[in-house]
Design a protein around this motif. Structure first.
Motif, PDB file in Angstrom:
ATOM      1  N   GLY A 418       0.748  -1.418  -0.123  1.00 51.02           N
ATOM      2  CA  GLY A 418       0.017   0.078  -0.004  1.00 51.02           C
ATOM      3  C   GLY A 418       0.847   1.175  -0.136  1.00 51.02           C
ATOM      4  N   LEU A 419       2.009   1.203   0.670  1.00 48.95           N
ATOM      5  CA  LEU A 419       2.695   2.372   0.873  1.00 48.95           C
ATOM      6  C   LEU A 419       3.330   2.634  -0.386  1.00 48.95           C
ATOM      7  CD1 LEU A 419       4.319   2.422   4.323  1.00 48.95           C
ATOM      8  CD2 LEU A 419       2.534   3.646   3.771  1.00 48.95           C
ATOM      9  N   GLU A 420       3.871   1.680  -1.228  1.00 51.96           N
ATOM     10  CA  GLU A 420       4.389   1.758  -2.487  1.00 51.96           C
ATOM     11  C   GLU A 420       3.465   2.166  -3.466  1.00 51.96           C
ATOM     12  OE1 GLU A 420       6.072  -1.348  -5.993  1.00 51.96           O
ATOM     13  OE2 GLU A 420       5.902  -2.183  -4.028  1.00 51.96           O
ATOM     14  N   ALA A 421       2.186   1.842  -3.447  1.00 50.93           N
ATOM     15  CA  ALA A 421       1.121   2.433  -4.368  1.00 50.93           C
ATOM     16  C   ALA A 421       0.834   3.895  -3.904  1.00 50.93           C
ATOM     17  CB  ALA A 421      -0.396   1.683  -3.972  1.00 50.93           C
ATOM     18  N   TRP A 422       1.175   4.360  -2.895  1.00 50.05           N
ATOM     19  CA  TRP A 422       1.033   5.716  -2.519  1.00 50.05           C
ATOM     20  C   TRP A 422       2.201   6.573  -3.077  1.00 50.05           C
ATOM     21  CZ3 TRP A 422      -3.034   8.393  -0.994  1.00 50.05           C
ATOM     22  CH2 TRP A 422      -3.827   7.737   0.078  1.00 50.05           C
ATOM     23  N   GLY A 423       3.332   5.801  -3.508  1.00 50.54           N
ATOM     24  CA  GLY A 423       4.454   6.371  -3.748  1.00 50.54           C
ATOM     25  C   GLY A 423       5.469   6.696  -2.622  1.00 50.54           C
ATOM     26  N   VAL A 424       5.372   6.247  -1.493  1.00 46.79           N
ATOM     27  CA  VAL A 424       6.218   6.317  -0.628  1.00 46.79           C
ATOM     28  C   VAL A 424       7.621   5.654  -0.860  1.00 46.79           C
ATOM     29  CG1 VAL A 424       6.721   5.668   1.952  1.00 46.79           C
ATOM     30  CG2 VAL A 424       4.623   6.607   1.214  1.00 46.79           C
ATOM     31  N   PRO A 425       8.946   6.212  -0.847  1.00 47.06           N
ATOM     32  CA  PRO A 425       9.903   5.623  -0.937  1.00 47.06           C
ATOM     33  C   PRO A 425      10.244   4.408  -0.057  1.00 47.06           C
ATOM     34  CG  PRO A 425      10.197   7.733  -0.848  1.00 47.06           C
ATOM     35  CD  PRO A 425       8.986   7.584  -0.386  1.00 47.06           C
ATOM     36  N   ASP A 426      10.835   3.198  -0.535  1.00 46.86           N
ATOM     37  CA  ASP A 426      10.962   2.115   0.049  1.00 46.86           C
ATOM     38  C   ASP A 426      11.703   2.104   1.525  1.00 46.86           C
ATOM     39  OD1 ASP A 426       9.791   0.547  -1.736  1.00 46.86           O
ATOM     40  OD2 ASP A 426      11.542  -0.134  -2.716  1.00 46.86           O
ATOM     41  N   ALA A 427      12.598   2.829   1.453  1.00 43.39           N
ATOM     42  CA  ALA A 427      13.597   3.113   2.825  1.00 43.39           C
ATOM     43  C   ALA A 427      12.627   3.971   3.783  1.00 43.39           C
ATOM     44  CB  ALA A 427      14.711   3.982   2.330  1.00 43.39           C
ATOM     45  N   GLU A 428      11.875   4.810   3.472  1.00 43.29           N
ATOM     46  CA  GLU A 428      10.990   5.693   4.435  1.00 43.29           C
ATOM     47  C   GLU A 428       9.901   4.741   4.994  1.00 43.29           C
ATOM     48  OE1 GLU A 428       8.026   9.357   4.144  1.00 43.29           O
ATOM     49  OE2 GLU A 428       9.467   9.367   2.472  1.00 43.29           O
ATOM     50  N   GLY A 429       9.302   3.967   4.051  1.00 47.46           N
ATOM     51  CA  GLY A 429       8.085   3.312   4.596  1.00 47.46           C
ATOM     52  C   GLY A 429       8.827   1.845   5.297  1.00 47.46           C
ATOM     53  N   GLY A 430       9.885   1.285   4.916  1.00 45.36           N
ATOM     54  CA  GLY A 430      10.393   0.072   5.536  1.00 45.36           C
ATOM     55  C   GLY A 430      10.879   0.444   6.825  1.00 45.36           C
ATOM     56  N   ARG A 431      11.445   1.533   6.989  1.00 40.16           N
ATOM     57  CA  ARG A 431      11.987   1.980   8.495  1.00 40.16           C
ATOM     58  C   ARG A 431      10.703   2.021   9.463  1.00 40.16           C
ATOM     59  NH1 ARG A 431      12.271   6.966  11.278  1.00 40.16           N
ATOM     60  NH2 ARG A 431      11.340   7.858   9.472  1.00 40.16           N
ATOM     61  N   LEU A 432       9.646   2.670   9.072  1.00 37.11           N
ATOM     62  CA  LEU A 432       8.551   2.768   9.840  1.00 37.11           C
ATOM     63  C   LEU A 432       7.650   1.482  10.191  1.00 37.11           C
ATOM     64  CD1 LEU A 432       7.234   6.219   8.505  1.00 37.11           C
ATOM     65  CD2 LEU A 432       8.394   5.629  10.730  1.00 37.11           C
ATOM     66  N   LEU A 433       7.739   0.814   9.041  1.00 36.71           N
ATOM     67  CA  LEU A 433       6.850  -0.470   9.321  1.00 36.71           C
ATOM     68  C   LEU A 433       7.819  -1.793  10.094  1.00 36.71           C
ATOM     69  CD1 LEU A 433       5.176  -1.061   5.906  1.00 36.71           C
ATOM     70  CD2 LEU A 433       4.146  -0.237   8.021  1.00 36.71           C
ATOM     71  N   ASP A 434       9.181  -1.236  10.080  1.00 34.47           N
ATOM     72  CA  ASP A 434      10.130  -2.240  11.066  1.00 34.47           C
ATOM     73  C   ASP A 434       9.625  -1.941  12.269  1.00 34.47           C
ATOM     74  OD1 ASP A 434      11.253  -3.265   8.690  1.00 34.47           O
ATOM     75  OD2 ASP A 434      12.971  -2.108   8.837  1.00 34.47           O
ATOM     76  N   VAL A 435       9.235  -0.563  12.652  1.00 35.14           N
ATOM     77  CA  VAL A 435       8.734  -0.409  13.948  1.00 35.14           C
ATOM     78  C   VAL A 435       7.799  -1.377  14.465  1.00 35.14           C
ATOM     79  CG1 VAL A 435       8.029   1.285  15.656  1.00 35.14           C
ATOM     80  CG2 VAL A 435       9.882   1.898  13.991  1.00 35.14           C
ATOM     81  N   ILE A 436       6.855  -1.482  13.494  1.00 30.22           N
ATOM     82  CA  ILE A 436       5.571  -2.280  13.722  1.00 30.22           C
ATOM     83  C   ILE A 436       5.966  -3.765  13.802  1.00 30.22           C
ATOM     84  CG2 ILE A 436       3.286  -2.955  13.000  1.00 30.22           C
ATOM     85  CD1 ILE A 436       3.193  -0.095  13.772  1.00 30.22           C
TER      86      ILE A 436
END
Length: 487
Positions: A418-436
């Protein structure tokens, strides 16, 4: 808390006139939906965070007016209780680095505000319910001196006709009463906004409802109220009870509560606004001069002020919002399930998980809500509020499953898509989802951390233990290290 209103009393004629105006607004809203008059080209997302204020001991600081004067930033506003303030973070597009913008803006604003508010004896804490609140803090004397809040309390208490009974049972039991809606002020929340087109709104709202339980389980952060250990997300039952306009007899008749999960999946945004008008009498029957039909036929955008004000007094956990910017109307889902904190990075991780997962599910070829009863989603929601990260939920194709297992195996990959579909960079989204992900692996969220620390202090007086644990919490909050790393 919504639009400002002035102090006043309402006559029967006021209420009749207001009802007619609200229905006229609803008719105009339906016409606008048919004529596709909404901003849908490049969706925005938004963020609001409600905060608690404490003094140097960790007790509630009833100083929001002084704190706001010291902060002197229009992004910070009052809330219901004098120990609350709210920050409205400027909206952003996720494809343009919105998550990073939210995190950076929130950190800078909160650090600056903390420095200034501390000079008037008020420190900010991001937590769902301030654990050091005592009975004396939840009296009418604690309400913010704004006519809207006093008027809203008067109208709710008048509609109810008796004191509000609050009864919550967890590891311990709380039973108390209130003669105003001030206990609602104990419930501070984070609100995620996602703009959507009228055609997609139902899918985004249904998806938000379906995952509300997952959000609450992972982000639970209010295990204590009035000195008692209760639910892991005690905000949920407290808010439901503190704003309930129904007497026991009306509850028995099946009258809907104003704090409401809902009762069905929807097919259009109009379903929600129509339910709000059909099921709920107005609490604040303020009528403006605007004629929405005349405005619309003149080629301009009606404000629909009465409909919006009414909508703001029905507290759905996922609320539909109609708003205008520069004369252009838009729709958005306001996701209101979570409390604030524990840290900014935890909060933005919650945002990334929500925005990513809701997009994946809303745009799925086989909608999740077509495989799941609405009552199952509601049961999941209250189970998650009670048990937090240890919750088991029902999920289509699996049955009963532990939330952490469901997230790790199924939902985190969907959130990443979903974040990829929004256009969120992988590094940005991945860092935050790693917290989850780490929250799930360690079994630690804000509520669990706080409850464990309290067990370590079980030999102390309860409020001394709460103050000491809150001070530990506040120090770690300022490090911006996610809560799963605190121990």
């Amino acid at each position: 808390m919504g639009d400002e209103v002035s102090a006043q009393e309402f006559s029967r004629a006021d209420r009749t006139r207001h009802r007619e105006k609200v229905r006229r607004c609803l008719d105009v809203f339906a016409r606008m939906l048919r004529e596709a008059r909404f901003d849908t080209d490049d969706p925005m997302t938004g963020l609001e965070v409600e905060l608690n204020l404490v003094d140097d001991r960790g007790d509630p600081a009833l100083r929001n007016v002084e704190a706001l004067d010291a902060i002197a930033d229009p992004d910070f506003v009052t809330e219901l209780g004098q120990f609350n303030i709210e920050i409205n973070v400027p909206p952003a597009r996720l494809r343009e680095g919105g998550l990073a913008q939210f995190e950076d803006q929130l950190r800078r604003s909160l650090n600056d505000a903390e420095q200034k508010s501390s000079e008037v004896g008020a420190h900010m804490v991001m937590i769902g319910i301030l654990p050091t609140l005592a009975e004396g803090h939840l009296s009418l004397d604690s309400i913010t001196p704004n006519p809207r809040y006093k008027l809203l309390s008067e109208q709710i208490m008048s509609a109810r006709g008796e004191d509000i009974a609050i009864s919550i049972a967890g590891p311990e039991r709380l039973a108390t009463t209130a003669d105003s809606i001030v206990p609602e002020a104990a419930c501070t929340s984070t609100q995620f906004h996602v703009q959507t087109s009228p055609d997609q709104f139902a899918a985004y709202w249904n998806a938000s409802q379906a995952i509300a339980a997952i959000q609450v389980a992972l982000g639970a952060n209010s295990p204590y109220l009035l000195g008692k250990e209760l639910w892991r997300e005690t905000r949920i039952p407290l808010f439901e009870q503190a704003t309930d306009t129904r007497s026991e007899e009306l509850k028995a008749q099946g009258v809907r509560p104003r704090v409401w999960f809902g009762e069905r999946w929807i097919t259009t945004v109009f379903d929600l606004f129509e339910e709000n008008v059909r099921f709920f009498p107005a609490l604040l029957p303020v009528t403006e001069d605007e004629d929405p039909i005349e405005v619309l036929e003149d080629g301009r955008t009606p404000q629909l002020q009465e409909l919006r004000l009414h909508n703001g007094t029905i507290y759905r956990w996922n609320r539909p919002v109609y708003d205008t910017v520069d004369g252009v109307p838009h729709l958005r889902v306001e996701n209101r399930c979570l409390g604030a904190g524990p840290t900014v990075v935890d909060l933005i991780a919650n945002a990334a998980f929500y925005y990513g997962l809701v997009r994946s599910l809303a745009e799925s070829e086989r909608p999740l809500w077509s495989q799941m009863s609405f009552s199952a989603a509601e049961e999941n929601f209250h189970a998650a509020a009670q048990h937090g990260i240890d919750t088991q939920v029902y999920w289509p194709g699996i049955g009963q499953v532990r939330v952490t297992e469901l997230v790790l195996r199924r939902l985190l990959p969907l959130a990443r898509q979903g974040l990829e579909a929004w256009g969120v960079p992988d590094a940005e989204g991945g860092r935050l989802l790693d917290v989850i992900e780490q929250r799930c692996l360690t079994g630690t969220n804000g509520a669990e951390w706080f409850a464990r620390r309290m067990r370590d202090r079980s030999d102390l007086d309860r409020y001394d233990a709460l103050r000491a644990t809150l001070e530990d919490y506040r120090q770690r909050m300022h490090t911006n290290e996610p809560v799963h790393t605190w121990d």
